[in-house]
Scaffold this active site. Structure first.
Site, PDB file in Angstrom:
ATOM      1  N   ASP A 275      50.115  31.497  36.478  1.00  0.00           N
ATOM      2  CA  ASP A 275      48.762  31.251  35.987  1.00  0.00           C
ATOM      3  C   ASP A 275      48.643  29.863  35.359  1.00  0.00           C
ATOM      4  O   ASP A 275      49.557  29.037  35.449  1.00  0.00           O
ATOM      5  CB  ASP A 275      48.359  32.360  35.008  1.00  0.00           C
TER       6      ASP A 275
ATOM      7  N   ASN B 163      26.590  37.414  44.156  1.00  0.00           N
ATOM      8  CA  ASN B 163      27.503  36.744  43.231  1.00  0.00           C
ATOM      9  C   ASN B 163      28.574  36.012  44.021  1.00  0.00           C
ATOM     10  O   ASN B 163      28.961  36.440  45.113  1.00  0.00           O
ATOM     11  CB  ASN B 163      28.151  37.776  42.296  1.00  0.00           C
TER      12      ASN B 163
END
Length: 420
Positions: A240, A130
């Site tokens: 963020d 991954n």
């Protein structure tokens, strides 16, 4: 300061703490090279994929074709057959994060953050690899705290915990936009993002064989290490997508064992938190999810975009070829269900350019009657990134705007400048 090949070169000496990020904020959609970071030999590059045009160029397509390119890559992963040895391209260095110009971006940040690091790991049970981008806070010269959300890497880590062994990883920094984009796609846990990247690269992607058995694309900087199963550290605050602070959490710790720098002109890629590069890489891979969901509802959907003004996360525009009254409202419900973080969605006709905020506003101005065309859904579960969401239960109010023409009176909405 000079400009060469569309890259803004900054030669002024800058501190990695605050000063470098302050300069990057002056060039929100440019590619910038910071050549003189105080105390470091390695330059910082930022903005390599902070516009859809740059990403489209890396994919070899037009901006309005990016969605279809991503879907094609996800649906047709291409096995990788080309590999190179680490020793041929890289110099091995003693692990010392203090030798890398890792930036501290804002005054209240928890510290210096790696923001463009792709973490590669193998499923401890199946061996499937991954790749995913994670923010990583520098703790010591060989330790990082990593923010992991419940997706594939989180699942691998939980399996490693159950087995009682640390999770081997490699971290790659400094790759081209198409590879970074592939790392952010939402594919099944038994699929490999690098095979999506290889589809983007027309089967020409080469991977570097790391000594821990993990394979990564060529990058400017590569680390090897482990996510420790028995150690956590406070991670945050961090700015963020919404340009607001995420809060502090206890997160896993990475211990690094190897560090490799490319032999020729290595650079450190820094993604500016809440900048366009951050927004596009996180948001664009969600567009296929919305597209596929709304296509099941209205097959004549043309395109989907998560808008930059909506942080590429909270706002979507959907273009359709309207066939029946009610298509727009069905699209609204399907889109909100497909991307649960979505807060506001606008549906427009195919004559409206969803990549142009002014054109979207035109559709809202001329094709919306508030009491008929706006859907309001109170008390819906929304995004944890939404600062307006309820602190009590995380709910928000979602809004859908049907800005499509009435098919009963199409002549009233004909855009004359388009037809004459």
């Amino acid at each position: 300061m000079a400009e060469e090949l569309n890259i803004i070169q900054i030669d002024e000496e800058l501190d990695a703490e605050y000063e470098a990020a302050k300069v990057l904020r002056k060039y929100p959609k440019d590619t910038v090279m910071l050549n003189n970071i105080k105390g470091y030999d390695i330059p910082v590059v930022s903005g390599i994929c902070n516009t859809r045009e740059k990403i489209a160029q890396s994919l070899g397509c037009q901006v309005d074709e990016i969605l279809y390119k991503i879907i094609d890559g996800m649906n047709n992963p291409t096995p990788i057959t080309k590999f190179i040895d680490l020793k041929d391209e890289y110099d091995s260095k003693r692990v010392d994060l203090g030798k890398i110009p890792i930036l501290t971006h804002y005054k209240r940040d928890g510290g210096a953050y790696i923001t463009a690091g792709v973490v590669f790991a193998k499923d401890p049970e199946t061996g499937i690899q991954n790749a995913s981008i994670h923010r990583m806070l520098v703790l010591e010269k060989n330790k990082l705290a990593i923010r992991i959300v419940p997706r594939n890497l989180y699942t691998y880590f939980q399996k490693a915990k159950d087995m009682g062994k640390d999770l081997d990883i490699s971290i790659a920094i400094g790759m081209e936009p198409s590879i970074l984009l592939a790392c952010t796609t939402s594919i099944p846990i038994d699929a490999d993002e690098m095979e999506v990247a290889n589809r983007f690269k027309n089967g020409e992607l080469e991977l570097v064989n790391c000594k821990n058995g993990i394979k990564v694309p060529e990058a400017d900087i590569i680390f090897e290490g482990k996510i420790l199963i028995d150690e956590t550290a406070p991670e945050g605050p961090f700015v963020d997508l919404t340009d607001t602070y995420d809060y502090v959490r206890e997160e896993p710790v990475i211990k690094l064992s190897k560090m490799y720098l490319k032999k020729e002109n290595p650079m450190y890629h820094a993604i500016l938190p809440a900048g366009f590069e951050h927004k596009l890489l996180q948001g664009m891979p969600q567009e296929p999810r919305i597209f596929n969901a709304v296509k099941n509802t209205v097959p004549t959907v043309q395109n989907v975009v998560l808008t930059e003004g909506g942080c590429c996360w909270l706002h979507a525009a959907v273009s359709i070829k309207k066939q029946t009254e009610g298509d727009g409202k069905n699209i609204i419900m399907a889109a909100l269900a497909a991307h649960p973080s979505l807060k506001h969605v606008v549906v427009v006709d195919e004559d409206v350019n969803i990549f142009d905020p002014q054109d979207i506003e035109y559709a809202i101005a001329t094709r919306v009657k508030g009491d008929d065309d706006i859907i309001i859904v109170p008390k819906a579960r929304g995004s944890s990134l939404d600062p307006k969401a309820s602190e009590i239960d995380g709910t928000t109010t979602k809004v859908g705007v049907d800005a499509t023409k009435s098919i009963l009176e199409p002549h009233k909405f004909e855009r004359v400048s388009f037809s004459e």
